[in-house]
Design a protein around this motif. Sequence first.
Motif, PDB file in Angstrom:
ATOM      1  N   ASN A  30      42.806  32.353  34.403  1.00 29.26           N
ATOM      2  CA  ASN A  30      42.921  33.741  34.832  1.00 29.26           C
ATOM      3  C   ASN A  30      42.970  33.802  36.357  1.00 29.26           C
ATOM      4  O   ASN A  30      42.090  33.270  37.032  1.00 29.26           O
ATOM      5  CB  ASN A  30      41.709  34.527  34.322  1.00 29.26           C
ATOM      6  CG  ASN A  30      41.867  36.023  34.485  1.00 29.26           C
ATOM      7  OD1 ASN A  30      42.341  36.503  35.502  1.00 29.26           O
ATOM      8  ND2 ASN A  30      41.453  36.764  33.473  1.00 29.26           N
ATOM      9  N   SER A  33      39.778  34.627  38.260  1.00 27.84           N
ATOM     10  CA  SER A  33      38.607  33.739  38.227  1.00 27.84           C
ATOM     11  C   SER A  33      38.363  33.114  39.594  1.00 27.84           C
ATOM     12  O   SER A  33      39.306  32.830  40.345  1.00 27.84           O
ATOM     13  CB  SER A  33      38.810  32.637  37.184  1.00 27.84           C
ATOM     14  OG  SER A  33      38.899  33.179  35.880  1.00 27.84           O
ATOM     15  N   GLY A  38      41.559  29.139  38.680  1.00 23.82           N
ATOM     16  CA  GLY A  38      41.970  30.527  38.849  1.00 23.82           C
ATOM     17  C   GLY A  38      42.715  30.740  40.151  1.00 23.82           C
ATOM     18  O   GLY A  38      43.704  31.480  40.208  1.00 23.82           O
TER      19      GLY A  38
END
Length: 378
Positions: A30, A33, A38
Amino acid sequence: MIYFDNSATTKTDSTVLSTYQSVSENYFANPSSLHQLGEQSQQLLTRSRKQIAQIMNVSEGEIYFTSGGTEGDNLAIKGTAIEKMNRGRHVITASTEHPAVIKSLEQLEMLGWDVTYLPVDKEGKINIDELENAIKKETVLVSLMAVNSETGSLQPLKEVGELLEQYPSIHFHVDAVQAIGKIDLDLNNSRIDMAVFSGHKFHAPKGTGFIYVKAGRKIASLMSGGGQEDTLRSGTENVPGSVALAKAVRLLMEKKTENIKKLIDIKNLIIDYLSALEKVTVFTPTESAPHIICFGIKNIRGEVVVHALERKDIYISTTSACSSKKKDKLHSVAEMGYTKNEAESAVRISLSHHNTEQEVDIFKRAFDEVHLRLQLIE
């Protein structure tokens, strides 16, 4: 198989698809994150946004990723309405817009907004004087499609922009889904405030797209949540889709001039052929996008022609119709002044730069048979 339905959707480019798969496998974290994985996803997203901005000659902060044209049109229209509702509640559009625009405006009408649907002429264009006369003190948005998805008609965006220079508080939204890579669209030097693009119309994966929002123009978010896309579109970002989208934009624009010439050559071959046939009417105006041809066989419904060619492994489409509470019909061909029977006969060929003149030859032979058989049935 001959695929002449590219305005409905295009086949995803194999190299674009490869990029999508690679990113999905290796950069799945993600972007929001805090950890390194991330951050890697976030960097890819940032790079993709920057690449699209550079290609479109706009700033990075003016590009927002979406799921495609419908979301983009809804965001532009309803986002403007919410943002500017205390200033005015009047919108101007054309009678031949895509359902994503028409249905959004119908929803606003249900909430008490006033919408003016401008008529179009035989070329599918609005009249600038009628647009000027329609502007009120309460007008907050003008929304127009750059290229009509059914007929290929072009709206006079430059002239509209010049008129709207006199009305700096009115937002100008353009549905450019059928325009990218097909016509010149200089966003940076235009009066256009918002322009919507959909990836699956130019060989990117479905469910990808972007909206240009000119710096300084404010629209409200329709998706509340984690604040992604600079709070304009909350929700976990589609990293592989956005990276693949950026690649598709690059591939499209790198050969734009060459591709447009090819499309025009193929389009002219088809139009010259169709125009010589008895009882065939070409609805696409002379001044139109290079990839769309709308035509019909007299007294033969469009779906009959579509299925007759499908049996020969050639794929075209009927034109899409949309409806409005204010009008009995919003079919673009009918709005251009053709009869109900003519409008019901309309079908659309929509080209990609992947199509060839050899495919045109095959289509012509097949259509000769279809045309003759349908005339005998009639």
